[in-house]
Design an enzyme around this catalytic site. Structure first.
Site, mmCIF file in Angstrom:
data_model
loop_
_atom_site.group_PDB
_atom_site.id
_atom_site.type_symbol
_atom_site.label_atom_id
_atom_site.label_comp_id
_atom_site.label_asym_id
_atom_site.label_seq_id
_atom_site.Cartn_x
_atom_site.Cartn_y
_atom_site.Cartn_z
ATOM 1 N N LYS A 16 -4.635 -5.001 10.460
ATOM 2 C CA LYS A 16 -4.584 -3.941 11.121
ATOM 3 C C LYS A 16 -5.780 -3.421 12.300
ATOM 4 C CE LYS A 16 -2.006 -1.423 7.483
ATOM 5 N NZ LYS A 16 -1.818 -0.152 6.539
ATOM 6 N N TYR A 56 7.222 1.300 10.867
ATOM 7 C CA TYR A 56 7.052 2.249 9.562
ATOM 8 C C TYR A 56 8.058 3.224 9.613
ATOM 9 C CZ TYR A 56 2.310 0.377 8.426
ATOM 10 O OH TYR A 56 1.245 -0.593 8.166
ATOM 11 N N ASN A 119 -6.708 0.815 5.758
ATOM 12 C CA ASN A 119 -6.861 -0.056 4.629
ATOM 13 C C ASN A 119 -6.712 -1.702 5.076
ATOM 14 O OD1 ASN A 119 -4.101 -0.435 5.153
ATOM 15 N ND2 ASN A 119 -3.559 0.711 3.199
ATOM 16 N N HIS A 122 -1.638 -5.275 6.178
ATOM 17 C CA HIS A 122 -0.341 -4.908 5.571
ATOM 18 C C HIS A 122 0.265 -5.933 5.099
ATOM 19 C CE1 HIS A 122 3.946 -3.587 5.614
ATOM 20 N NE2 HIS A 122 4.221 -4.716 6.261
ATOM 21 N N GLU A 133 10.964 -7.121 8.296
ATOM 22 C CA GLU A 133 9.337 -7.031 9.025
ATOM 23 C C GLU A 133 9.171 -8.318 10.032
ATOM 24 O OE1 GLU A 133 7.496 -3.967 5.814
ATOM 25 O OE2 GLU A 133 6.636 -5.869 6.199
HETATM 26 P P1 IDP Z 1 1.109 -0.588 1.133
HETATM 27 O O1 IDP Z 1 0.703 -0.818 2.484
HETATM 28 O O2 IDP Z 1 0.092 -0.672 0.315
HETATM 29 O O3 IDP Z 1 2.436 -1.113 0.914
HETATM 30 P P2 IDP Z 1 2.458 2.178 1.534
HETATM 31 O O4 IDP Z 1 2.854 3.129 0.707
HETATM 32 O O5 IDP Z 1 3.857 1.357 2.157
HETATM 33 O O6 IDP Z 1 1.282 1.154 1.403
HETATM 34 O O7 IDP Z 1 2.129 2.744 3.001
HETATM 35 C C1 IDP Z 1 2.005 2.163 4.208
HETATM 36 C C2 IDP Z 1 0.644 2.491 4.978
HETATM 37 O O8 IDP Z 1 0.538 4.086 5.123
HETATM 38 C C3 IDP Z 1 -0.456 2.118 3.961
HETATM 39 O O9 IDP Z 1 -0.992 0.794 4.052
HETATM 40 C C4 IDP Z 1 -1.479 3.224 4.537
HETATM 41 O O10 IDP Z 1 -2.101 2.563 5.828
HETATM 42 C C5 IDP Z 1 -0.601 4.396 4.873
HETATM 43 N N1 IDP Z 1 -0.817 5.257 4.030
HETATM 44 C C6 IDP Z 1 -0.062 5.276 2.650
HETATM 45 N N2 IDP Z 1 -0.388 6.220 1.776
HETATM 46 C C7 IDP Z 1 -1.155 7.076 2.568
HETATM 47 C C8 IDP Z 1 -1.802 8.242 2.327
HETATM 48 O O11 IDP Z 1 -1.512 9.147 1.364
HETATM 49 N N3 IDP Z 1 -2.526 8.745 3.431
HETATM 50 C C9 IDP Z 1 -2.786 8.258 4.467
HETATM 51 N N4 IDP Z 1 -2.093 7.016 4.868
HETATM 52 C C10 IDP Z 1 -1.450 6.494 3.841
HETATM 53 MG MG MG Z 2 4.360 -0.689 2.076
#
Ligand code: IDP
Ligand code: MG
Length: 145
Positions: A16, A56, A119, A122, A133
């Site tokens: 990212k 997304y 984070n 992805h 994807e």
């Molecule tokens: P993942 O990337 O671990 O699969 P997902 O639940 O699919 O997590 O969420 C996609 C992305 O959305 C996350 O990697 C993160 O960047 C963002 N995200 C997920 N939950 C939150 C939140 O509670 N607050 C802000 N951003 C979030």
């Molecule tokens: Mg995810």
């Protein structure tokens, strides 16, 4: 799958914009290669907001959707197709939990991420999402056999 059989999968990985900004392309790639995960396609570019929203789309109703898609289109990303035995779950294990505060020590997110949104990486979460994807970013011609 028969006992002892191989389960070769493909998955989509994204470094990212925060990962690029922190100079972590080499670090992330090294962790994959060290695990014997093959990188069979790779591109670097910046998503438009629309493209980030498309990627997304499953999160469209979530409160963080606007902020997430803005972040994902804020700078260049590196997208990769990874291949290997059980690579979907192995990549998720290398990444760590979504929230870096909850991620296991030694995972990419625990080591480098600032927040649950920013984070670093992805990774696809299942075979169907991996296929969708990969298709979002790559054509068959981009993927080396
Ligand atoms: P993942 O990337 O671990 O699969 P997902 O639940 O699919 O997590 O969420 C996609 C992305 O959305 C996350 O990697 C993160 O960047 C963002 N995200 C997920 N939950 C939150 C939140 O509670 N607050 C802000 N951003 C979030
Ligand atoms: Mg995810």
């Amino acid at each position: 799958m028969p006992p002892g059989g191989r389960n070769v999968q493909r998955t989509l990985s994204i470094i990212k914009p925060d990962g690029i900004g922190k100079g972590l392309i080499g670090e992330v790639v090294r962790r994959f290669e060290k695990e014997g995960i093959r990188i069979i396609a790779m591109r670097m570019f910046r998503l438009t907001l629309r493209e980030a929203e498309g990627f997304y789309a499953v999160h469209r109703e979530r409160p963080f959707f606007g902020s997430l898609t803005e972040f994902m289109s804020s700078g260049p990303i590196v997208v990769m197709v990874l291949e290997g035995d059980d690579v979907i779950s192995r990549n998720r294990a290398l990444m760590g939990a979504t929230d870096p505060k909850k991620a296991d020590k030694g995972t990419i997110r625990a080591d480098f991420a600032d927040s649950v949104e920013r984070n670093i990486v992805h990774g696809s979460d299942a075979t169907e999402t991996a296929e969708t994807e990969i298709r979002y970013f790559f054509s068959d011609l981009d993927v080396s056999e």
